[in-house]
Design an enzyme around this catalytic site. Structure first.
Site, PDB file in Angstrom:
ATOM      1  N   SER A  43       0.804  -1.225   0.000  1.00  0.00           N
ATOM      2  CA  SER A  43       0.000   0.000   0.000  1.00  0.00           C
ATOM      3  C   SER A  43       0.836   1.274   0.000  1.00  0.00           C
ATOM      4  O   SER A  43       0.304   2.353  -0.253  1.00  0.00           O
ATOM      5  CB  SER A  43      -0.928   0.019   1.210  1.00  0.00           C
ATOM      6  N   ASP A 349      -3.545   8.129   7.972  1.00  0.00           N
ATOM      7  CA  ASP A 349      -4.687   7.334   8.431  1.00  0.00           C
ATOM      8  C   ASP A 349      -4.356   6.355   9.551  1.00  0.00           C
ATOM      9  O   ASP A 349      -5.119   5.432   9.810  1.00  0.00           O
ATOM     10  CB  ASP A 349      -5.277   6.557   7.239  1.00  0.00           C
ATOM     11  N   HIS A 352      -0.536   4.800   7.029  1.00  0.00           N
ATOM     12  CA  HIS A 352       0.177   5.392   5.899  1.00  0.00           C
ATOM     13  C   HIS A 352       0.484   6.861   6.141  1.00  0.00           C
ATOM     14  O   HIS A 352      -0.083   7.467   7.043  1.00  0.00           O
ATOM     15  CB  HIS A 352      -0.659   5.213   4.633  1.00  0.00           C
TER      16      HIS A 352
END
Ligand SMILES: *[C@@H]1O[C@H](CO)[C@@H](O)[C@H](O)[C@H]1NC(C)=O
Ligand SMILES: *[C@@H]1O[C@H](CO)[C@@H](O)[C@H](O)[C@H]1NC(C)=O
Ligand SMILES: *[C@@H]1O[C@H](CO)[C@@H](O)[C@H](O)[C@H]1NC(C)=O
Ligand SMILES: *[C@@H]1O[C@H](CO)[C@@H](O)[C@H](O)[C@H]1NC(C)=O
Ligand SMILES: *[C@@H]1O[C@H](CO)[C@@H](O)[C@H](O)[C@H]1NC(C)=O
Length: 389
Positions: A43, A349, A352
């Site tokens: 991610s 978040d 990240h």
């Protein structure tokens, strides 16, 4: 960047910006070191693979405010805007690297200009089945590093058709391998394994990364950038899960959890040992360790210097709590909300980073300051480019 900007504001900002833009274009074009980027990872790097291909469309990172700062809508990137890979593409004068799932059905040398991104949110270095057998659940994807490499090899014949033009394509590409491996550790830690158990994964993760690099070299890759892990002891998700009244577990100046940062450092040390070993075997290949850990650590030590005046260990977007992270109310869900100005936060978040942090990481690393060996020394065109930014 600072110097040029302050000069610009004291003279003619318009002219200066024009000059900057044309210099960037000139350097990118003139040096032309890289025609494309091929990237693998999770991610930190996924620019849309899971978003486009996932059977489950309700993952929280598929909803606003993801993407609010730059793309102004969710794109499947786990941030408020651009990622490291996007800023690297910008620095090299290349278009944003397209996700594999978007190009796979109609790939041609023309429509993959700029390269292909194979990274998938949630991806692990180790094989997903192997991890599942060890009891580590992956809710997002089975597309581990090995799968991503397999996709690359499958796609290659539609990008080049002779060994000489395949070699040319790969040798003129920047290959980004990672960051990868942190999900192998995350899934295990969140499944309740202790750090001693998770430590036994490190050599297995390094072996996966190493074998991917070796395969890529065999295919013709010449410049490989291999990032290490972040200081995960500074992430709101872990600070929340492993919250303790034992002050000794925290670094008094950063507020991060020492034992988790030590673990990330251990992974990074082992990775660097392996990269040096591969480098010795392939003296004509450039293997560049990208030190994400220390780049980010600078933010936690001197947040003001980077404009992170809103928060360091607190996420911009989340469902409340001391670190603004709540696993039942994640960013993108109705129960969560985002800060006014994400650029003032390191963390987006809980897991990240913000676009602002990613932008700084690329600036710091491409200047070669914290790299061993420096990108500036090994990859001259990157150096010329970044001296303008
Ligand atoms: C899809 O993702 C959501 C959010 O993570 C989860 O609650 C749900 O169970 C998932 N659905 C399926 C079918 O896996
Ligand atoms: C991963 O693979 C297993 C077994 O093949 C499957 O049951 C599971 O749904 C897959 N998970 C995801 C997220 O694709
Ligand atoms: C190989 O690919 C090049 C570039 O796409 C193309 O011009 C050429 O015709 C191809 N040659 C063969 C034998 O397919
Ligand atoms: C806090 O972290 C920094 C590096 O990240 C380190 O230099 C310092 O020694 C740490 N302090 C303590 C008390 O562990
Ligand atoms: C986390 O969010 C859930 C759902 O909104 C809420 O019920 C719960 O109280 C929150 N937990 C904490 C510790 O704030």
């Amino acid at each position: 960047m600072r110097d040029l900007n302050s000069m610009a504001s004291s003279s003619s900002p318009y002219l200066m910006n024009l000059l900057l833009i044309s210099l960037s274009v000139f350097f990118a074009g003139a040096f032309g070191c890289y025609s494309s980027i091929f990237s693998f990872g999770d991610s930190i790097t996924d620019t849309g693979n899971l978003y486009i291909s996932s059977k489950n469309s309700s993952f929280h990172f598929f909803f606003p405010p993801y993407g609010e700062t730059y793309f102004h809508h969710p794109t499947g990137r786990c941030s408020d805007g651009r990622l490291i890979i996007d800023f690297i593409a910008e620095f090299l004068g290349l278009p944003y690297v397209r996700p594999y799932t978007e190009v796979k059905s109609n790939a041609s040398p023309q429509n993959i200009e700029g390269g292909v991104n194979f990274a998938v949110i949630g991806a692990t270095a180790m094989d997903a089945e192997f991890l599942a057998a060890m009891g580590d659940e992956n809710d997002y994807t089975n597309s581990s590093l090995g799968t991503q490499l397999h996709w690359f090899k499958e796609l290659l014949p539609s990008l080049c058709n002779t060994s000489s033009n395949c070699n040319k394509l790969l040798s003129s590409s920047l290959v980004l391998v990672g960051e990868i491996g942190s999900n192998d550790y995350n899934d295990a830690l969140l499944a309740g394994k202790n750090i001693e158990q998770v430590q036994t994964y490190v050599p297995l993760v390094i072996t996966e990364i190493s074998s991917a690099i070796n395969e890529l070299i065999e295919l013709g890759a010449v410049t490989l950038v291999v990032p290490g892990n972040f200081p995960i002891g500074c992430l709101p998700i872990y600070l929340t899960k492993f919250q303790t009244s034992d002050k000794g577990q925290y670094n008094s100046s950063t507020g991060c959890l020492n034992w988790l940062n030590k673990f990330a450092e251990y992974h990074n040390d082992q990775l660097q040992i392996e990269l040096s070993r591969i480098q010795r075997l392939h003296p004509n290949i450039n293997i560049i360790y990208a030190d994400y850990y220390n780049a980010v650590m600078h933010f936690y030590h001197s947040p003001d210097q980077f404009g992170f005046i809103g928060g360091t260990v607190k996420a911009c977007c989340g469902g409340g709590g001391p670190y603004n992270y709540n696993s039942s109310a994640q960013c993108g869900s109705i129960e969560a909300s985002a800060c006014e100005n994400p650029a003032e936060f390191i963390n987006w978040d809980g897991i990240h980073f913000t676009e602002a942090a990613y932008r700084w990481i690329v600036k710091v690393l491409f200047k070669g300051k914290y790299n061993v060996p420096g990108i500036s020394r090994l990859v001259p065109c990157v150096f010329h480019k970044s001296s303008d930014n």
